[in-house]
Design a protein around this motif. Structure first.
Motif, PDB file in Angstrom:
ATOM      1  N   PRO A  82       0.390  -1.413  -0.023  1.00  9.05           N
ATOM      2  CA  PRO A  82       0.375  -0.249   0.533  1.00  9.05           C
ATOM      3  C   PRO A  82       0.810   1.354   0.318  1.00  9.05           C
ATOM      4  O   PRO A  82       0.034   2.240  -0.196  1.00  9.05           O
ATOM      5  CB  PRO A  82      -0.572   0.250   1.425  1.00  9.05           C
ATOM      6  CG  PRO A  82      -0.939  -1.265   1.554  1.00  9.05           C
ATOM      7  CD  PRO A  82       0.503  -1.953   0.828  1.00  9.05           C
ATOM      8  N   VAL A  83       2.200   1.437   0.424  1.00  7.77           N
ATOM      9  CA  VAL A  83       2.832   2.295   0.584  1.00  7.77           C
ATOM     10  C   VAL A  83       3.469   2.925  -0.258  1.00  7.77           C
ATOM     11  O   VAL A  83       3.374   4.009  -1.400  1.00  7.77           O
ATOM     12  CB  VAL A  83       3.676   2.547   1.216  1.00  7.77           C
ATOM     13  CG1 VAL A  83       4.790   3.779   1.438  1.00  7.77           C
ATOM     14  CG2 VAL A  83       3.660   2.473   3.146  1.00  7.77           C
ATOM     15  N   LYS A  84       3.544   1.845  -1.299  1.00  2.59           N
ATOM     16  CA  LYS A  84       4.805   1.919  -2.881  1.00  2.59           C
ATOM     17  C   LYS A  84       3.358   2.308  -3.537  1.00  2.59           C
ATOM     18  O   LYS A  84       2.975   2.820  -4.426  1.00  2.59           O
ATOM     19  CB  LYS A  84       4.768   0.827  -3.514  1.00  2.59           C
ATOM     20  CG  LYS A  84       6.385   0.340  -2.929  1.00  2.59           C
ATOM     21  CD  LYS A  84       7.472  -0.819  -3.618  1.00  2.59           C
ATOM     22  CE  LYS A  84       8.949  -0.470  -3.238  1.00  2.59           C
ATOM     23  NZ  LYS A  84       9.684  -1.073  -4.161  1.00  2.59           N
ATOM     24  N   GLN A  85       1.800   1.840  -3.469  1.00  2.00           N
ATOM     25  CA  GLN A  85       0.891   2.240  -4.236  1.00  2.00           C
ATOM     26  C   GLN A  85       0.264   3.934  -3.880  1.00  2.00           C
ATOM     27  O   GLN A  85       0.175   4.198  -4.986  1.00  2.00           O
ATOM     28  CB  GLN A  85      -0.205   1.107  -3.672  1.00  2.00           C
ATOM     29  CG  GLN A  85      -0.173  -0.534  -4.401  1.00  2.00           C
ATOM     30  CD  GLN A  85       0.438  -0.951  -6.369  1.00  2.00           C
ATOM     31  OE1 GLN A  85      -1.018   0.444  -7.043  1.00  2.00           O
ATOM     32  NE2 GLN A  85       1.386  -1.478  -6.448  1.00  2.00           N
ATOM     33  N   ALA A  86       0.502   3.995  -3.020  1.00  2.00           N
ATOM     34  CA  ALA A  86       0.059   4.860  -2.510  1.00  2.00           C
ATOM     35  C   ALA A  86       1.175   6.305  -3.400  1.00  2.00           C
ATOM     36  O   ALA A  86       0.624   7.305  -3.529  1.00  2.00           O
ATOM     37  CB  ALA A  86      -0.043   5.547  -1.088  1.00  2.00           C
ATOM     38  N   TRP A  87       2.787   6.113  -3.205  1.00  2.00           N
ATOM     39  CA  TRP A  87       3.438   6.965  -3.622  1.00  2.00           C
ATOM     40  C   TRP A  87       3.427   6.746  -4.953  1.00  2.00           C
ATOM     41  O   TRP A  87       3.389   7.984  -5.420  1.00  2.00           O
ATOM     42  CB  TRP A  87       4.958   6.256  -3.457  1.00  2.00           C
ATOM     43  CG  TRP A  87       5.950   7.096  -2.607  1.00  2.00           C
ATOM     44  CD1 TRP A  87       6.796   7.841  -2.504  1.00  2.00           C
ATOM     45  CD2 TRP A  87       5.372   7.117  -0.657  1.00  2.00           C
ATOM     46  NE1 TRP A  87       7.276   8.327  -1.286  1.00  2.00           N
ATOM     47  CE2 TRP A  87       6.455   8.071  -0.157  1.00  2.00           C
ATOM     48  CE3 TRP A  87       4.299   6.491   0.145  1.00  2.00           C
ATOM     49  CZ2 TRP A  87       6.999   8.350   0.912  1.00  2.00           C
ATOM     50  CZ3 TRP A  87       4.316   7.299   1.175  1.00  2.00           C
ATOM     51  CH2 TRP A  87       6.346   7.955   1.711  1.00  2.00           C
ATOM     52  N   ARG A 111       3.351   0.233  10.322  1.00  2.00           N
ATOM     53  CA  ARG A 111       3.306  -1.183  10.846  1.00  2.00           C
ATOM     54  C   ARG A 111       3.067  -0.740  12.880  1.00  2.00           C
ATOM     55  O   ARG A 111       3.104  -1.045  13.367  1.00  2.00           O
ATOM     56  CB  ARG A 111       5.706  -1.894  11.211  1.00  2.00           C
ATOM     57  CG  ARG A 111       5.481  -2.270   9.667  1.00  2.00           C
ATOM     58  CD  ARG A 111       5.908  -3.188  10.102  1.00  2.00           C
ATOM     59  NE  ARG A 111       7.045  -3.708   8.076  1.00  2.00           N
ATOM     60  CZ  ARG A 111       8.144  -4.369   7.736  1.00  2.00           C
ATOM     61  NH1 ARG A 111       8.547  -4.539   8.769  1.00  2.00           N
ATOM     62  NH2 ARG A 111       7.999  -4.932   6.342  1.00  2.00           N
ATOM     63  N   ARG A 112       3.719   0.185  12.823  1.00  2.00           N
ATOM     64  CA  ARG A 112       4.237   0.643  14.521  1.00  2.00           C
ATOM     65  C   ARG A 112       2.535   1.555  14.606  1.00  2.00           C
ATOM     66  O   ARG A 112       1.809   0.943  15.511  1.00  2.00           O
ATOM     67  CB  ARG A 112       4.747   1.637  14.838  1.00  2.00           C
ATOM     68  CG  ARG A 112       6.146   1.182  14.593  1.00  2.00           C
ATOM     69  CD  ARG A 112       7.308   2.165  15.376  1.00  2.00           C
ATOM     70  NE  ARG A 112       7.010   3.052  15.592  1.00  2.00           N
ATOM     71  CZ  ARG A 112       7.278   4.084  14.052  1.00  2.00           C
ATOM     72  NH1 ARG A 112       8.037   3.154  13.066  1.00  2.00           N
ATOM     73  NH2 ARG A 112       7.747   5.452  13.700  1.00  2.00           N
ATOM     74  N   THR A 113       2.208   2.177  13.856  1.00  2.00           N
ATOM     75  CA  THR A 113       0.765   2.959  14.309  1.00  2.00           C
ATOM     76  C   THR A 113      -0.018   3.104  12.727  1.00  2.00           C
ATOM     77  O   THR A 113       0.169   3.849  11.443  1.00  2.00           O
ATOM     78  CB  THR A 113       1.321   4.630  14.534  1.00  2.00           C
ATOM     79  OG1 THR A 113       2.129   4.756  15.228  1.00  2.00           O
ATOM     80  CG2 THR A 113       0.460   5.342  15.179  1.00  2.00           C
ATOM     81  N   PRO A 114      -1.033   2.155  12.544  1.00  2.00           N
ATOM     82  CA  PRO A 114      -1.572   1.610  11.356  1.00  2.00           C
ATOM     83  C   PRO A 114      -2.283   3.340  11.045  1.00  2.00           C
ATOM     84  O   PRO A 114      -2.337   3.407   9.670  1.00  2.00           O
ATOM     85  CB  PRO A 114      -2.646   0.546  12.343  1.00  2.00           C
ATOM     86  CG  PRO A 114      -1.786  -0.164  12.958  1.00  2.00           C
ATOM     87  CD  PRO A 114      -0.963   1.111  13.501  1.00  2.00           C
ATOM     88  N   ALA A 145      -2.015   5.534   2.298  1.00  2.00           N
ATOM     89  CA  ALA A 145      -1.705   4.132   2.640  1.00  2.00           C
ATOM     90  C   ALA A 145      -2.523   3.266   4.049  1.00  2.00           C
ATOM     91  O   ALA A 145      -2.267   2.272   3.881  1.00  2.00           O
ATOM     92  CB  ALA A 145      -0.330   3.751   2.480  1.00  2.00           C
ATOM     93  N   ALA A 146      -2.464   4.857   4.583  1.00  2.00           N
ATOM     94  CA  ALA A 146      -3.202   3.881   6.250  1.00  2.00           C
ATOM     95  C   ALA A 146      -4.636   3.783   6.033  1.00  2.00           C
ATOM     96  O   ALA A 146      -5.057   2.737   6.469  1.00  2.00           O
ATOM     97  CB  ALA A 146      -2.972   4.692   6.983  1.00  2.00           C
ATOM     98  N   ARG A 147      -5.441   4.387   5.206  1.00  2.00           N
ATOM     99  CA  ARG A 147      -6.880   3.645   5.126  1.00  2.00           C
ATOM    100  C   ARG A 147      -6.974   2.889   3.435  1.00  2.00           C
ATOM    101  O   ARG A 147      -8.037   2.582   4.136  1.00  2.00           O
ATOM    102  CB  ARG A 147      -7.214   5.152   4.023  1.00  2.00           C
ATOM    103  CG  ARG A 147      -7.529   7.154   5.316  1.00  2.00           C
ATOM    104  CD  ARG A 147      -8.236   7.113   4.375  1.00  2.00           C
ATOM    105  NE  ARG A 147      -8.106   8.079   2.598  1.00  2.00           N
ATOM    106  CZ  ARG A 147      -7.768   9.268   2.947  1.00  2.00           C
ATOM    107  NH1 ARG A 147      -6.940  10.060   3.951  1.00  2.00           N
ATOM    108  NH2 ARG A 147      -6.962   8.972   1.199  1.00  2.00           N
ATOM    109  N   ALA A 148      -5.925   3.210   2.782  1.00  2.00           N
ATOM    110  CA  ALA A 148      -6.594   1.492   1.713  1.00  2.00           C
ATOM    111  C   ALA A 148      -5.716   0.649   3.201  1.00  2.00           C
ATOM    112  O   ALA A 148      -6.552  -1.370   2.401  1.00  2.00           O
ATOM    113  CB  ALA A 148      -5.506   1.752   1.057  1.00  2.00           C
TER     114      ALA A 148
END
Length: 867
Positions: A82-87, A111-114, A145-148
């Motif tokens: 999700p982070v790469k996709q959001a980027w 990972r620590r704080t969704p 990314a967090a929402r996804a």
């Protein structure tokens, strides 16, 4: 010592020194170049990796400490994460050099704080520096990314990320290619490869040039790729610079606008001619759309790939007709950058990522003062360092050559050098400032003169005077200077993020003892530049060629500058001091303006001196003042260009970086003295300046100019034209009880003519605001006895995530030819902030950086104006 590393699920046993930083193990030994070198001291986190699940800057982790632990680099983050996709969705990267570290930091955060709030995002991401100031987009991408990825979120509340199940370049087969003209070739698979004559250093040039050509070609954007042009000014020259292939001055789109469109239109006409010949129908009945050539009357159609052999054999048209702007389908609408995917993946190829068989690494020890020379050198201890293969003297100092970068650095530290500083620059900042102030008391060379300034000042109802001061500034691109050279008897190959191909070719040829045409330059991505890679001496290129020549071409050489090398021995935006005097009549109208500047000339002593100077006036020193648009009937601009041994160079927005501040802050001072609103005062002085007025009015309206703000807040405006583009910024600041302040919001309005790629324009305005705010905030290069005090990002501080304001960008619609956007966002931000601080506190700020004025910093300004 054999050491085992567990990287991205693989197991690797290699022979490395126990104290070698993990960064160099990954890059030089394992070949995982996605992890980037930015500072080497843990200040920028560009080299971040996950080590046993924890985020760490790999430059501070020794090999022995990483052995046997799970390591994840950017290459180990799946493409569909999700982070790469959001980027990708947020189109985050500009130059891209810092983005692998940014992405790893974001992965660790989530990972620590969704579901992190903005405060948590800022606190975490402030560790990672981005010179392009992509911070607003990073925040947006992390939110996305967090929402996804939050499992408990209802599906209809999750963002619809356009998940790409695989890297778009996987399995991408080009097929046989055919050249249509120097700017485009097309393959049997339908791929359209556009040849970019300008360097992609983060400003979106690859995408911009591709958009121009693809528009007139009517190509399918999904099939478009870009590659850099070879160094050949006879074909790929900058049309605004003359017979020089170079990137700079925010000219890339402006000089290429018709050229690339015509190249696309020519290729399109060849496809139409081919289809007409094959189908035996009139050419005027042929249509082209998204890479499909069709004849609607007969129902025939063919792809570019199917027709390419026949089309490439057609005679190019002598003249082509370009589209009317109303028919554009890509220009003004296309916002997907072509370099985003590789920069998110960590696979984008920069010069520091080049790997050639048998390649050696080199670093250079340079004089601690500018102009110093080697007196003697003892290399015995350096040669005893494991991995060091040689020590050679070159024109700039002493080079250490080794099997890997870490060994070269260790070897350089072991050198024993005696420097001859007798001809060096040994003055410090305080001495130079005193000399500059003395020059302000004497007439300078006249850059502009209208009317009787002294007479008008003598008869003015009010006179005002102010001194402005600006320190030396470093470019500080996140990718340090570097290049790769492979030298043979009759050939020199160079891989570099090359901004000055023609100049670098000539200087490399001279260093190698070759002709310029024997030097081949492969231009790759550049991790930022801001002018640094376009220096007339080609310093980093010449260093590498000289090392390769000293080795008699036995091995390719990758030469690397460290952060300290560039901050202490590079080129800088010149230090400047201004004195401005102005007079108002009884009704508050300006009647006179006298402006005197003191600062080094960038052009003097370079091949560009004749072109850039007139009667001893360097145009780059006075731009933004000699062309000031405010109507003042009596105006004089004078310049002193003292000789100082500190190397200076164009820096993002060049002279506008200081002239805009002096003009826009002093205009505000005049407005206050006249008892007028700053916007209304500017309007009264811009009669007939319709572009400027439109930008000014829109900025004021979008920012809610005149609406009340809470106590402790202030709003300021600045308007400036540079590189053909008009930009206004309205800044809102908040001031704490202890006097510290924060920039909360910036509203930007830009008129850059035709908006080729609107989102890239927005990104460049955001980045320009961050870059300019960084300099305004606390950047300064200062000297003590000729030695630069700053060394790395702990002492040369650039803007971090938590200091970036909310930015809104509004683009003025236009069908005029496009002008530059890479630099014009920089000049107005510092004066807008200074004017906002006055609105909030009643205190005028005339010396940069502004951060020196914050009580919590506990620092005295580098410059103190006379009472």
């Amino acid at each position: 010592m054999n050491t085992t590393f567990l990287v991205n699920g693989g197991r690797f046993t290699v022979d490395v020194a126990p104290d070698m930083p993990l960064l160099w193990v990954l890059r030089d030994v394992l070949g995982l170049t996605g992890t980037k070198f930015g500072c080497g001291k843990g200040h920028c986190w560009g080299c971040a990796v996950l080590l046993a699940g924890e985020i760490r800057p790999s430059c501070t982790v020794k090999a022995e400490a990483a052995a046997g632990k799970e390591i994840v680099t950017i290459e180990g983050i799946p493409w569909d994460h999700p982070v790469k996709q959001a980027w990708v969705e947020a189109q985050v990267p500009q130059c891209g050099w810092c983005q692998p570290g940014q992405i790893l930091q974001a992965v660790s955060l989530l990972r620590r704080t969704p579901s992190p709030n903005d405060g948590a995002i800022a606190k975490t991401m402030r560790k990672n520096l981005c010179r392009c100031a992509t911070y607003p987009r990073i925040r947006s991408a992390i939110r996305l990314a967090a929402r996804a990825s939050v499992p408990e979120s209802p599906p209809d509340h999750r963002p619809a990320l356009p998940i790409l199940k695989k890297n778009p370049t996987d399995g991408d087969i080009e097929g046989e290619s055919f050249v249509f003209n120097p700017f485009v070739r097309i393959s049997t698979s339908g791929r359209v490869t556009i040849v970019a004559k300008h360097l992609e250093t983060g400003q979106g040039i690859y995408t911009g040039l591709a958009t121009l050509l693809a528009e007139e070609l009517d190509a399918d954007w999904r099939q478009v790729r870009v590659e850099s042009a070879p160094a050949d000014e006879s074909v790929y020259n900058n049309l605004l610079f003359g017979p020089v292939q170079a990137t700079g001055g925010s000219t890339s789109i402006a000089n290429s606008y018709e050229q690339y469109r015509r190249a696309g239109a020519s290729a399109r006409a060849m496809f139409v001619a081919a289809a007409a010949a094959v189908w035996r129908v009139p050419a005027e009945e042929i249509e082209v759309k998204k890479g499909i050539v069709s004849h609607p009357k007969s129902g025939r159609q063919a792809t570019f790939g199917a027709l390419v052999r026949r089309a490439a054999g057609m005679k190019p048209p002598v003249e082509v007709r370009l589209k009317d702007p109303d028919a554009f389908t890509l220009i003004g609408r296309q916002d997907v950058r072509l370099d985003i995917v590789s920069k998110v993946q960590g696979s984008a190829r920069f010069a520091m990522d080049i790997r050639l068989p048998g390649m050696l690494r080199a670093v250079v020890a340079r004089s601690p003062v500018f102009g110093g020379r080697v007196s003697s050198v003892d290399a015995r201890k350096a040669l005893a360092v494991p991995g060091v293969t040689g020590v050679v003297r070159i024109s700039s100092g002493v080079a250490v050559v080794a099997e890997n970068t870490w060994a070269a650095l260790e070897g350089r530290d072991a050198l024993e050098i005696v420097w001859d500083e007798s001809r060096g620059e040994t003055r410090g900042t305080s001495e130079l400032a005193a000399e500059y102030l003395a020059l302000l008391e004497t007439p300078g060379k006249t850059a502009r003169k209208e009317g009787d300034v002294e007479g008008a000042l003598a008869g003015a109802a009010q006179t005002l005077e102010a001194i402005f001061a600006f320190p030396y500034l470093a470019h500080a691109p996140m990718e340090p200077l570097n290049c790769v050279v492979r030298l043979s008897e009759n050939d020199c190959e160079i891989w570099a993020g090359d901004q000055f191909q023609t100049v670098d070719q000539a200087n490399a040829a001279a260093a190698a003892g070759l002709e310029p045409r024997q030097v081949r330059i492969h231009t790759v991505f550049s991790g930022g530049s801001f002018g640094r890679r376009a220096n007339p001496a080609s310093d980093y290129i010449v260093d590498a060629v000289e090392v390769a020549k000293a080795l008699e071409g036995r091995s390719p050489v990758q030469l690397v500058w460290t952060r300290e090398d560039d901050l202490r021995g590079g080129y800088y935006r010149p230090m400047f001091v201004h004195r401005v005097r102005a007079g108002l009549d009884g009704e508050g109208h300006p009647v006179a303006w006298h402006h005197r500047l003191v600062g080094q000339s960038i052009a003097t002593g370079t091949p560009f001196e004749d072109a850039m100077t007139t009667d001893g006036i360097d145009a780059a020193s006075v731009e933004g003042i000699v062309d000031m648009a405010y109507a003042v009937p009596n105006l004089a601009v004078e310049l002193h260009s003292p000789a100082v041994g500190v190397p200076v160079l164009w820096w993002r927005s060049v002279g506008h970086s200081h002239t805009a501040f002096a003009v826009e802050v002093f205009i505000d001072e005049l407005a206050a003295a006249a008892g007028q609103d700053p916007v209304a005062f500017r309007r009264s002085l811009l009669s007939g300046q319709e572009r400027r007025l439109a930008v000014l009015d829109l900025a004021a309206r979008k920012a809610g100019w005149g609406s009340p703000l809470p106590p402790g807040k202030g709003r300021g405006i600045a308007l400036h034209r540079s590189f053909g583009t008009v930009v206004a910024h309205v800044a809102e600041v908040s001031v704490a009880g202890n006097g510290d302040f924060h920039v909360d919001r910036v509203v930007c309005v830009v008129d850059c003519g035709t908006a080729v790629n609107p989102d890239i324009i927005r990104a460049q305005m955001e980045g320009g605001i961050g870059f300019g705010l960084s300099a305004a905030w606390e950047e300064a290069v200062t000297l003590d006895g000729g030695r630069v005090r700053q060394s790395n990002f702990d002492t040369y501080r650039i803007l971090r995530f938590d200091r970036m304001p909310v930015v809104e960008v509004h683009i003025v619609p236009s069908q005029a030819p496009p002008t530059g956007v890479g630099e014009p966002g920089v000049p107005p931000i510092a004066p807008a902030v200074a004017n906002a601080l006055f609105a909030a506190t009643g205190r005028r700020v005339r010396i940069l950086p502004l951060g020196d004025l914050m009580p919590s910093k506990g620092r005295r300004p580098w410059f103190e104006a006379p009472a």
